[in-house]
Design a protein around this motif. Sequence first.
Motif, PDB file in Angstrom:
ATOM      1  N   UNK A  85       1.574  -1.142   0.489  1.00  0.00           N
ATOM      2  CA  UNK A  85      -0.184   0.022  -0.113  1.00  0.00           C
ATOM      3  C   UNK A  85       0.580   1.271  -0.141  1.00  0.00           C
ATOM      4  N   UNK A  86       0.310   2.184  -0.507  1.00  0.00           N
ATOM      5  CA  UNK A  86       1.255   3.424  -0.187  1.00  0.00           C
ATOM      6  C   UNK A  86       1.964   3.727   1.555  1.00  0.00           C
ATOM      7  N   UNK A  87       0.993   3.914   2.412  1.00  0.00           N
ATOM      8  CA  UNK A  87       2.289   4.158   3.404  1.00  0.00           C
ATOM      9  C   UNK A  87       3.720   2.881   3.985  1.00  0.00           C
ATOM     10  N   UNK A  88       2.831   2.135   3.303  1.00  0.00           N
ATOM     11  CA  UNK A  88       4.514   1.209   3.478  1.00  0.00           C
ATOM     12  C   UNK A  88       5.734   1.938   2.051  1.00  0.00           C
ATOM     13  N   UNK A  89       5.217   2.361   1.430  1.00  0.00           N
ATOM     14  CA  UNK A  89       5.934   3.292   0.398  1.00  0.00           C
ATOM     15  C   UNK A  89       6.843   4.529   1.105  1.00  0.00           C
ATOM     16  N   UNK A  90       5.466   4.674   1.705  1.00  0.00           N
ATOM     17  CA  UNK A  90       6.331   6.643   2.654  1.00  0.00           C
ATOM     18  C   UNK A  90       6.904   5.838   3.828  1.00  0.00           C
ATOM     19  N   UNK A  91       6.411   5.234   4.541  1.00  0.00           N
ATOM     20  CA  UNK A  91       7.388   5.018   5.272  1.00  0.00           C
ATOM     21  C   UNK A  91       8.817   4.631   5.023  1.00  0.00           C
ATOM     22  N   UNK A  92       8.937   3.528   4.074  1.00  0.00           N
ATOM     23  CA  UNK A  92      10.558   3.042   2.982  1.00  0.00           C
ATOM     24  C   UNK A  92      10.792   4.705   2.847  1.00  0.00           C
ATOM     25  N   UNK A  93      10.312   5.584   2.581  1.00  0.00           N
ATOM     26  CA  UNK A  93      10.863   6.864   1.998  1.00  0.00           C
ATOM     27  C   UNK A  93      11.538   7.938   3.533  1.00  0.00           C
ATOM     28  N   UNK A  94      10.250   7.867   3.708  1.00  0.00           N
ATOM     29  CA  UNK A  94      11.015   8.489   5.498  1.00  0.00           C
ATOM     30  C   UNK A  94      12.261   7.932   6.197  1.00  0.00           C
ATOM     31  N   UNK A  95      12.629   6.108   6.481  1.00  0.00           N
ATOM     32  CA  UNK A  95      13.368   5.294   6.820  1.00  0.00           C
ATOM     33  C   UNK A  95      14.648   5.923   5.730  1.00  0.00           C
ATOM     34  N   UNK A  96      14.872   6.271   4.409  1.00  0.00           N
ATOM     35  CA  UNK A  96      16.120   6.254   3.747  1.00  0.00           C
ATOM     36  C   UNK A  96      15.973   7.591   2.851  1.00  0.00           C
ATOM     37  N   UNK A  97      15.603   8.761   3.747  1.00  0.00           N
ATOM     38  CA  UNK A  97      15.729   9.939   3.041  1.00  0.00           C
ATOM     39  C   UNK A  97      17.127  10.033   2.395  1.00  0.00           C
ATOM     40  N   UNK A  98      18.051  10.965   3.196  1.00  0.00           N
ATOM     41  CA  UNK A  98      19.331  11.464   3.971  1.00  0.00           C
ATOM     42  C   UNK A  98      19.793   9.883   2.494  1.00  0.00           C
ATOM     43  N   UNK A  99      19.329   8.886   2.551  1.00  0.00           N
ATOM     44  CA  UNK A  99      19.985   7.592   1.441  1.00  0.00           C
ATOM     45  C   UNK A  99      19.888   8.393  -0.155  1.00  0.00           C
ATOM     46  N   UNK A 100      18.919   8.488  -0.135  1.00  0.00           N
ATOM     47  CA  UNK A 100      17.970   8.567  -1.581  1.00  0.00           C
ATOM     48  C   UNK A 100      18.363  10.172  -2.124  1.00  0.00           C
ATOM     49  N   UNK A 101      18.561  10.690  -1.142  1.00  0.00           N
ATOM     50  CA  UNK A 101      18.692  12.181  -1.629  1.00  0.00           C
ATOM     51  C   UNK A 101      19.739  12.466  -2.217  1.00  0.00           C
ATOM     52  N   UNK A 102      20.692  11.948  -1.735  1.00  0.00           N
ATOM     53  CA  UNK A 102      22.194  11.951  -2.068  1.00  0.00           C
ATOM     54  C   UNK A 102      22.276  10.742  -2.985  1.00  0.00           C
ATOM     55  N   UNK A 103      22.070   9.902  -3.112  1.00  0.00           N
ATOM     56  CA  UNK A 103      21.958   9.282  -4.706  1.00  0.00           C
ATOM     57  C   UNK A 103      21.077  10.196  -5.504  1.00  0.00           C
ATOM     58  N   UNK A 104      20.204  10.524  -5.328  1.00  0.00           N
ATOM     59  CA  UNK A 104      19.375  11.661  -6.619  1.00  0.00           C
ATOM     60  C   UNK A 104      20.353  12.877  -7.047  1.00  0.00           C
ATOM     61  N   UNK A 105      21.562  13.405  -5.755  1.00  0.00           N
ATOM     62  CA  UNK A 105      22.530  14.386  -5.975  1.00  0.00           C
ATOM     63  C   UNK A 105      23.823  14.038  -6.704  1.00  0.00           C
ATOM     64  N   UNK A 106      23.566  12.553  -6.687  1.00  0.00           N
ATOM     65  CA  UNK A 106      24.611  11.830  -8.170  1.00  0.00           C
ATOM     66  C   UNK A 106      24.289  11.532  -8.903  1.00  0.00           C
ATOM     67  N   UNK A 107      22.914  11.388  -8.943  1.00  0.00           N
ATOM     68  CA  UNK A 107      22.841  11.223 -10.491  1.00  0.00           C
ATOM     69  C   UNK A 107      22.104  12.281 -11.694  1.00  0.00           C
ATOM     70  N   UNK A 108      22.026  13.661 -11.163  1.00  0.00           N
ATOM     71  CA  UNK A 108      21.254  14.638 -11.286  1.00  0.00           C
ATOM     72  C   UNK A 108      22.231  14.760 -13.168  1.00  0.00           C
ATOM     73  N   UNK A 109      21.853  15.468 -14.117  1.00  0.00           N
ATOM     74  CA  UNK A 109      22.390  15.635 -14.980  1.00  0.00           C
ATOM     75  C   UNK A 109      22.930  14.520 -15.655  1.00  0.00           C
TER      76      UNK A 109
END
Length: 250
Positions: A85-109
């Motif tokens: 469900x969406x709640x599961x996705x949102x929970x994981x986004x919260x738990x891994x927010x810093x990691x995901x943001x860092x990866x997105x910064x690396x992949x930008x452009x």
Amino acid sequence: MVAEGVYVYAVLRAGTVVPSGSRGVGSPPALVRRITQGRLDAVVSDAPPQLRARRRDLLAHQDLLMRLAEEGPVLPMRFGTVAPDEATVLTQLTAAESQHVATLDQLAGRIEINVKALPAQDALPALVAEEASVRRLREAARRNPGYEASLRLGEAIAAALTRRAVAAGQRILRELTPGAGAVAAGPEVPGCALNMSFLVDHGDADSFLARARRLAEAHRDHVELRLAGPLPCYSFVSSEAARPVPVGGE
């Protein structure tokens, strides 16, 4: 039949544009939506029942990721990533927010380009000319034809083709690496001497591919080079980040 959970396509920076009316997997294709948690968005749709890796759905998944990449960096999910469900996705986004943001910064452009090197199957004349051991075995097989002689010759040719492809692949890898921001080895592929992915700036993609094609031509007697890209940056996302939610249906 009803949907079976939430299908997850990608994680983006919060506020990244998702093209209006985007559709994803399923028949008919499911309408895509965005859910937000903190600094991140997840792009999702209803998961179709009995999801299978059909060509139609594989292409829909890939095409959506490429459209999203035009709007900003994308953390791509593998085909078949499904959450309850969406709640599961949102929970994981919260738990891994810093990691995901860092990866997105690396992949930008940046985009991914994959290079596979296979033995050159149409290079027997060059192989015979350059490999003395193969020449000797071929001459022996002509003098005394038979199963054993043919077997030894075939094994020698196959081994030489592979050895030459590996050596040429490594030379090409050294030539291409300076033009990439990062390099990642792919999984072993039967018959493939080299499987590497390169993280390349969007603006450098055409010149990178042109250089790879020139190298392929220069080494055509040793290796067949297969190029794929631009691709979503699967190879530069950790396995944990690429599967941020429980998976089903693959």
